[in-house]
Design an enzyme around this catalytic site. Structure first.
Site, PDB file in Angstrom:
ATOM      1  N   GLN A  79       0.817  -1.215   0.000  1.00  0.00           N
ATOM      2  CA  GLN A  79       0.000   0.000   0.000  1.00  0.00           C
ATOM      3  C   GLN A  79       0.847   1.259   0.000  1.00  0.00           C
ATOM      4  O   GLN A  79       2.046   1.240   0.262  1.00  0.00           O
ATOM      5  CB  GLN A  79      -0.926   0.004   1.217  1.00  0.00           C
ATOM      6  CG  GLN A  79      -0.207  -0.083   2.554  1.00  0.00           C
ATOM      7  CD  GLN A  79      -1.171  -0.209   3.707  1.00  0.00           C
ATOM      8  OE1 GLN A  79      -1.403   0.754   4.429  1.00  0.00           O
ATOM      9  NE2 GLN A  79      -1.721  -1.402   3.903  1.00  0.00           N
ATOM     10  N   HIS A  81       0.118   5.646   1.062  1.00  0.00           N
ATOM     11  CA  HIS A  81      -0.784   6.680   1.546  1.00  0.00           C
ATOM     12  C   HIS A  81      -0.548   7.961   0.745  1.00  0.00           C
ATOM     13  O   HIS A  81       0.592   8.296   0.429  1.00  0.00           O
ATOM     14  CB  HIS A  81      -0.548   6.962   3.029  1.00  0.00           C
ATOM     15  CG  HIS A  81      -0.676   5.746   3.884  1.00  0.00           C
ATOM     16  ND1 HIS A  81      -1.784   4.944   3.847  1.00  0.00           N
ATOM     17  CD2 HIS A  81       0.167   5.195   4.792  1.00  0.00           C
ATOM     18  CE1 HIS A  81      -1.631   3.950   4.707  1.00  0.00           C
ATOM     19  NE2 HIS A  81      -0.453   4.065   5.280  1.00  0.00           N
ATOM     20  N   GLU A 116       2.853   8.284   8.930  1.00  0.00           N
ATOM     21  CA  GLU A 116       2.679   7.475  10.136  1.00  0.00           C
ATOM     22  C   GLU A 116       4.022   6.992  10.655  1.00  0.00           C
ATOM     23  O   GLU A 116       5.015   6.950   9.917  1.00  0.00           O
ATOM     24  CB  GLU A 116       1.736   6.296   9.876  1.00  0.00           C
ATOM     25  CG  GLU A 116       2.228   5.314   8.840  1.00  0.00           C
ATOM     26  CD  GLU A 116       1.183   4.249   8.491  1.00  0.00           C
ATOM     27  OE1 GLU A 116      -0.027   4.505   8.659  1.00  0.00           O
ATOM     28  OE2 GLU A 116       1.585   3.168   8.043  1.00  0.00           O
ATOM     29  N   HIS A 243       4.779   0.328   1.085  1.00  0.00           N
ATOM     30  CA  HIS A 243       5.125  -0.501   2.239  1.00  0.00           C
ATOM     31  C   HIS A 243       4.111  -1.620   2.425  1.00  0.00           C
ATOM     32  O   HIS A 243       3.015  -1.596   1.863  1.00  0.00           O
ATOM     33  CB  HIS A 243       5.211   0.342   3.520  1.00  0.00           C
ATOM     34  CG  HIS A 243       3.915   1.007   3.911  1.00  0.00           C
ATOM     35  ND1 HIS A 243       3.467   2.168   3.327  1.00  0.00           N
ATOM     36  CD2 HIS A 243       2.965   0.658   4.828  1.00  0.00           C
ATOM     37  CE1 HIS A 243       2.310   2.517   3.873  1.00  0.00           C
ATOM     38  NE2 HIS A 243       1.975   1.615   4.778  1.00  0.00           N
ATOM     39  N   ARG A 262      -4.203   0.347  -2.326  1.00  0.00           N
ATOM     40  CA  ARG A 262      -3.649  -1.005  -2.230  1.00  0.00           C
ATOM     41  C   ARG A 262      -3.407  -1.596  -3.616  1.00  0.00           C
ATOM     42  O   ARG A 262      -4.108  -1.275  -4.568  1.00  0.00           O
ATOM     43  CB  ARG A 262      -4.596  -1.912  -1.443  1.00  0.00           C
ATOM     44  CG  ARG A 262      -4.885  -1.426  -0.023  1.00  0.00           C
ATOM     45  CD  ARG A 262      -5.881  -2.323   0.678  1.00  0.00           C
ATOM     46  NE  ARG A 262      -6.129  -1.889   2.042  1.00  0.00           N
ATOM     47  CZ  ARG A 262      -7.052  -0.994   2.382  1.00  0.00           C
ATOM     48  NH1 ARG A 262      -7.828  -0.464   1.457  1.00  0.00           N
ATOM     49  NH2 ARG A 262      -7.202  -0.652   3.652  1.00  0.00           N
TER      50      ARG A 262
END
Length: 389
Positions: A79, A81, A116, A243, A262
């Site tokens: 995936q 972001h 994140e 990642h 994804r």
């Protein structure tokens, strides 16, 4: 201070034991993948009051960060972001199209980007970022298969980030058949069995194939760095970084977002075109975050983003008056071990045992933590740290 009640997620990759054990609950055999802490509308924390159960947002507003407890027993999806601009545009596009917020094929569930940071609670394995061109070529050169040779030829003709992204596009647009993927896995298994591996590329592909046989993500994994975090270590994933978490339990602190694109290793909706468009042009490896020690008891992991930092405070009888926590206008606190008593400036007290959580804000003033154990504190780093003396 308010003791929180939080929502969990039962995604199929979750562990049936790790989170229940962490929360000191009985396992029922069902997977528990995540627990969300914060004010995201898809996983709102609540607290008990005289009026009943109240949403955290009613007192905290829309917090810019959130926490997740994550436990993976098998690999998650590959995936990416989106960055802030991509998230805002994607959310507006899907809103205009009338895609329900909870629709399985919805990609942009909010208008925010999602940097994140992972803080390992157990040994934690992940794939993050692309390997350098030369390393990918070394990995592929050991595999005897038409697909490996084709990928090698394309990357030799177009090295660097753009060439690696093109390999991902090719694999997603013209998915190789299962037999070809199986051939690559067999070659990786043979090489790993001989003790030949290049930064764990072959053993990783074999491990992933055991859970996702025939998935194109197995081949993509050969292009990615593998990193293992030990408990107490942290690493940062910026927006646009490809990642996939592999296994282990961690805390994730992130911007308050659920935007994920994804492209494999999942039964969820895939958006390979969107994933490729969001890939960041960086070639750096997965970035460990070195903590800064504050006072005697606290390590602050600050990846230098606006939305969040994470403080880990170790409490012991060496400080009978308690360890001082970093001061912040808002914070989410999770006890990750032992039993800790939080004390605010008004003298109010709240006991947290492992797995229990709390919200505190400016009205609580500075907090002290008394007991023996560990606290994780997520907050927005817009303050001065306490005097280390």
């Amino acid at each position: 201070m308010r003791r929180l009640n939080n929502t969990s997620r039962d995604y199929d990759w979750g562990s049936s034991e790790d989170i229940p054990r962490f929360l000191r609950e009985s396992a029922d055999g069902a997977p528990v993948a995540e627990v969300w802490f914060g004010t995201h509308p898809l996983g709102m924390s609540t607290f008990s009051s005289d009026e009943g159960e109240v949403s955290l947002a009613s007192v905290a507003g829309e917090m810019p960060f959130m926490l997740k407890l994550l436990a993976a027993s098998r690999p998650l999806s590959i995936q990416v972001h989106p960055n802030a601009q991509q998230a805002a545009a994607g959310f507006e596009r899907e809103e205009r199209a009338g895609v329900p917020l909870d629709a399985p094929h919805r990609v942009y569930r909010d208008a925010h980007h999602k940097p994140e940071m992972v803080y390992a609670l157990s040994t934690f394995d992940a794939l993050v970022g692309f390997r350098p061109t030369a390393e990918i070529l070394r990995v592929l050169s050991g595999i005897e298969s038409p697909l490996a040779r084709s990928l090698t030829d394309h990357l030799n003709a177009r090295p660097g980030f753009s060439g690696i992204v093109r390999l991902v596009e090719m694999l997603l647009e013209e998915k190789p058949d299962v037999a070809e993927i199986d051939r690559i896995v067999a070659a990786c298994r043979d090489l790993a069995g001989q003790g030949i591996d290049i930064r764990r590329a072959y053993v990783t592909a074999v491990e992933i194939a055991d859970h996702h046989p025939g998935d194109v993500g197995v081949v993509i994994s050969l292009l990615l760095n593998r990193l293992t975090l030990q408990p107490g270590e942290a690493a940062f994933l910026g927006a646009g970084t490809i990642h996939a978490h592999l296994k282990g339990m961690c805390l994730e602190v992130m911007a308050s977002s659920d935007n994920v694109l994804r492209a494999g290793l999942t039964s969820k909706h895939l958006d390979p075109v969107g994933l490729v468009s969001c890939l960041d042009a960086g070639m750096s490896r997965f970035a460990r975050v070195t903590p800064e020690q504050v006072g005697f008891s606290t390590d602050v992991f600050n990846p230098a983003v606006d939305e969040f930092a994470l403080a880990i405070t170790q409490c012991s009888h060496a400080e009978p008056e308690g360890a001082s926590l970093p001061v912040a206008p808002q914070c989410l606190i999770v006890c990750t071990g032992g039993e800790i008593e939080l004390v605010n400036e008004q003298g109010e007290r709240l006991v947290l045992r492992r797995g229990e959580s709390a919200y505190a804000d400016a009205g609580d003033g500075s907090l002290r933590a008394i007991g023996t154990g560990e606290l994780a504190q997520a907050y927005r780093p817009t303050f001065e740290a306490p005097d280390p003396r």
